[in-house]
Design a protein around this motif. Structure first.
Motif, PDB file in Angstrom:
ATOM      1  N   SER A  54       0.809  -1.220   0.000  1.00 50.98           N
ATOM      2  CA  SER A  54       0.000   0.000   0.000  1.00 50.98           C
ATOM      3  C   SER A  54       0.843   1.271   0.000  1.00 50.98           C
ATOM      4  N   GLY A  55       2.126   1.116   0.318  1.00 51.04           N
ATOM      5  CA  GLY A  55       2.973   2.293   0.448  1.00 51.04           C
ATOM      6  C   GLY A  55       2.970   2.902   1.838  1.00 51.04           C
ATOM      7  N   MET A  56       2.233   2.306   2.758  1.00 47.59           N
ATOM      8  CA  MET A  56       2.084   2.875   4.091  1.00 47.59           C
ATOM      9  C   MET A  56       3.198   2.463   5.040  1.00 47.59           C
ATOM     10  N   SER A  57       3.975   1.476   4.658  1.00 52.55           N
ATOM     11  CA  SER A  57       5.028   0.980   5.536  1.00 52.55           C
ATOM     12  C   SER A  57       6.332   0.843   4.754  1.00 52.55           C
ATOM     13  N   THR A  58       7.395   1.367   5.337  1.00 48.26           N
ATOM     14  CA  THR A  58       8.714   1.296   4.700  1.00 48.26           C
ATOM     15  C   THR A  58       9.765   0.889   5.735  1.00 48.26           C
ATOM     16  N   TYR A  59      10.884   0.429   5.207  1.00 43.70           N
ATOM     17  CA  TYR A  59      11.988   0.030   6.089  1.00 43.70           C
ATOM     18  C   TYR A  59      13.283   0.225   5.325  1.00 43.70           C
ATOM     19  N   TYR A  60      14.320   0.697   6.035  1.00 42.61           N
ATOM     20  CA  TYR A  60      15.575   1.039   5.377  1.00 42.61           C
ATOM     21  C   TYR A  60      16.764   0.382   6.064  1.00 42.61           C
ATOM     22  N   ALA A  61      17.793   0.134   5.272  1.00 43.87           N
ATOM     23  CA  ALA A  61      19.073  -0.255   5.845  1.00 43.87           C
ATOM     24  C   ALA A  61      19.636   0.932   6.624  1.00 43.87           C
ATOM     25  N   ASP A  62      20.357   0.648   7.679  1.00 44.61           N
ATOM     26  CA  ASP A  62      20.930   1.716   8.497  1.00 44.61           C
ATOM     27  C   ASP A  62      21.837   2.628   7.673  1.00 44.61           C
ATOM     28  N   SER A  63      22.512   2.060   6.695  1.00 45.73           N
ATOM     29  CA  SER A  63      23.481   2.820   5.914  1.00 45.73           C
ATOM     30  C   SER A  63      22.838   3.901   5.047  1.00 45.73           C
ATOM     31  N   VAL A  64      21.530   3.805   4.793  1.00 44.92           N
ATOM     32  CA  VAL A  64      20.871   4.793   3.927  1.00 44.92           C
ATOM     33  C   VAL A  64      19.762   5.553   4.650  1.00 44.92           C
ATOM     34  N   LYS A  65      19.460   5.165   5.862  1.00 39.42           N
ATOM     35  CA  LYS A  65      18.371   5.798   6.616  1.00 39.42           C
ATOM     36  C   LYS A  65      18.617   7.300   6.755  1.00 39.42           C
ATOM     37  N   GLY A  66      17.584   8.073   6.461  1.00 39.10           N
ATOM     38  CA  GLY A  66      17.705   9.520   6.542  1.00 39.10           C
ATOM     39  C   GLY A  66      18.202  10.171   5.262  1.00 39.10           C
ATOM     40  N   ARG A  67      18.721   9.362   4.320  1.00 31.58           N
ATOM     41  CA  ARG A  67      19.217   9.898   3.052  1.00 31.58           C
ATOM     42  C   ARG A  67      18.385   9.414   1.861  1.00 31.58           C
ATOM     43  N   PHE A  68      17.889   8.192   1.927  1.00 29.98           N
ATOM     44  CA  PHE A  68      17.119   7.600   0.834  1.00 29.98           C
ATOM     45  C   PHE A  68      15.644   7.518   1.233  1.00 29.98           C
ATOM     46  N   THR A  69      14.769   7.647   0.241  1.00 32.26           N
ATOM     47  CA  THR A  69      13.333   7.506   0.462  1.00 32.26           C
ATOM     48  C   THR A  69      12.739   6.619  -0.621  1.00 32.26           C
ATOM     49  N   ILE A  70      12.041   5.571  -0.205  1.00 34.26           N
ATOM     50  CA  ILE A  70      11.354   4.696  -1.141  1.00 34.26           C
ATOM     51  C   ILE A  70       9.873   5.093  -1.186  1.00 34.26           C
ATOM     52  N   SER A  71       9.298   5.044  -2.372  1.00 34.18           N
ATOM     53  CA  SER A  71       7.880   5.354  -2.525  1.00 34.18           C
ATOM     54  C   SER A  71       7.346   4.564  -3.713  1.00 34.18           C
ATOM     55  N   ARG A  72       6.019   4.534  -3.852  1.00 35.74           N
ATOM     56  CA  ARG A  72       5.430   3.807  -4.966  1.00 35.74           C
ATOM     57  C   ARG A  72       4.169   4.509  -5.418  1.00 35.74           C
ATOM     58  N   ASP A  73       3.852   4.308  -6.693  1.00 38.48           N
ATOM     59  CA  ASP A  73       2.618   4.810  -7.279  1.00 38.48           C
ATOM     60  C   ASP A  73       1.952   3.612  -7.947  1.00 38.48           C
ATOM     61  N   ASN A  74       0.979   3.024  -7.279  1.00 38.37           N
ATOM     62  CA  ASN A  74       0.354   1.808  -7.814  1.00 38.37           C
ATOM     63  C   ASN A  74      -0.440   2.078  -9.088  1.00 38.37           C
ATOM     64  N   ALA A  75      -0.915   3.300  -9.262  1.00 39.34           N
ATOM     65  CA  ALA A  75      -1.630   3.636 -10.493  1.00 39.34           C
ATOM     66  C   ALA A  75      -0.691   3.621 -11.696  1.00 39.34           C
ATOM     67  N   LYS A  76       0.593   3.885 -11.437  1.00 42.07           N
ATOM     68  CA  LYS A  76       1.588   3.906 -12.520  1.00 42.07           C
ATOM     69  C   LYS A  76       2.461   2.655 -12.529  1.00 42.07           C
ATOM     70  N   ASN A  77       2.184   1.714 -11.635  1.00 38.27           N
ATOM     71  CA  ASN A  77       2.987   0.492 -11.536  1.00 38.27           C
ATOM     72  C   ASN A  77       4.478   0.811 -11.403  1.00 38.27           C
ATOM     73  N   THR A  78       4.801   1.759 -10.560  1.00 41.06           N
ATOM     74  CA  THR A  78       6.178   2.224 -10.455  1.00 41.06           C
ATOM     75  C   THR A  78       6.575   2.398  -8.993  1.00 41.06           C
ATOM     76  N   VAL A  79       7.802   2.022  -8.702  1.00 40.10           N
ATOM     77  CA  VAL A  79       8.391   2.274  -7.387  1.00 40.10           C
ATOM     78  C   VAL A  79       9.626   3.146  -7.596  1.00 40.10           C
ATOM     79  N   TYR A  80       9.876   4.020  -6.623  1.00 42.93           N
ATOM     80  CA  TYR A  80      10.953   4.995  -6.744  1.00 42.93           C
ATOM     81  C   TYR A  80      11.929   4.856  -5.575  1.00 42.93           C
ATOM     82  N   LEU A  81      13.144   5.310  -5.810  1.00 42.80           N
ATOM     83  CA  LEU A  81      14.125   5.437  -4.735  1.00 42.80           C
ATOM     84  C   LEU A  81      14.794   6.794  -4.895  1.00 42.80           C
TER      85      LEU A  81
END
Length: 124
Positions: A54-81
């Motif tokens: 749903s995009g409501m829950s995310t989890y990151y490796a410690d090495s990228v936390k605070g710098r990287f953001t994951i998101s998704r658009d299910n209408a576009k069938n696309t995930v972003y970083l």
């Protein structure tokens, strides 16, 4: 069956930003958790980030936390970083992957489908 195609990689200076995209085929994209992994030369593939269906829950490796953001658009069938404050140690081939498991996992063997990867190079 899900096919994944990454894009957005390239060469950037340390401190810069890049946004990776992963376009998925198939009508069941919204039922998969989506992860990003990376693999540097001579190293094993490592987990970067994951987002639930749903995009409501995310989890990151410690090495990228605070710098990287994951998101998704299910209408576009696309995930972003979105990758900010990039460091030379972020240099790797980045892969997106899809997993049917709930809750999501961080181990590569939990993922069913993989893209071909996109190169990210961060110069110092």
């Amino acid at each position: 069956q899900v096919q994944l195609v990454e894009s957005g990689g390239g060469l950037v200076q340390a401190g810069g930003s890049l946004r990776l995209s992963c376009a998925a085929s198939g009508r069941t994209f919204s039922s998969y958790a989506m992860g990003w992994f990376r693999q540097a030369p001579g190293k094993e593939r490592e987990f970067v980030a994951v987002i639930n269906w749903s995009g409501m829950s995310t989890y990151y490796a410690d090495s990228v936390k605070g710098r990287f953001t994951i998101s998704r658009d299910n209408a576009k069938n696309t995930v972003y970083l979105q990758m900010n404050s990039l460091k030379p140690e972020d240099t790797a081939v980045y892969y997106c992957a899809a997993s049917r498991l709930v809750p999501y996992r961080v181990a590569p063997d939990a993922y069913d489908y993989w893209g071909q990867g996109t190169q990210v190079t961060v110069s110092s």
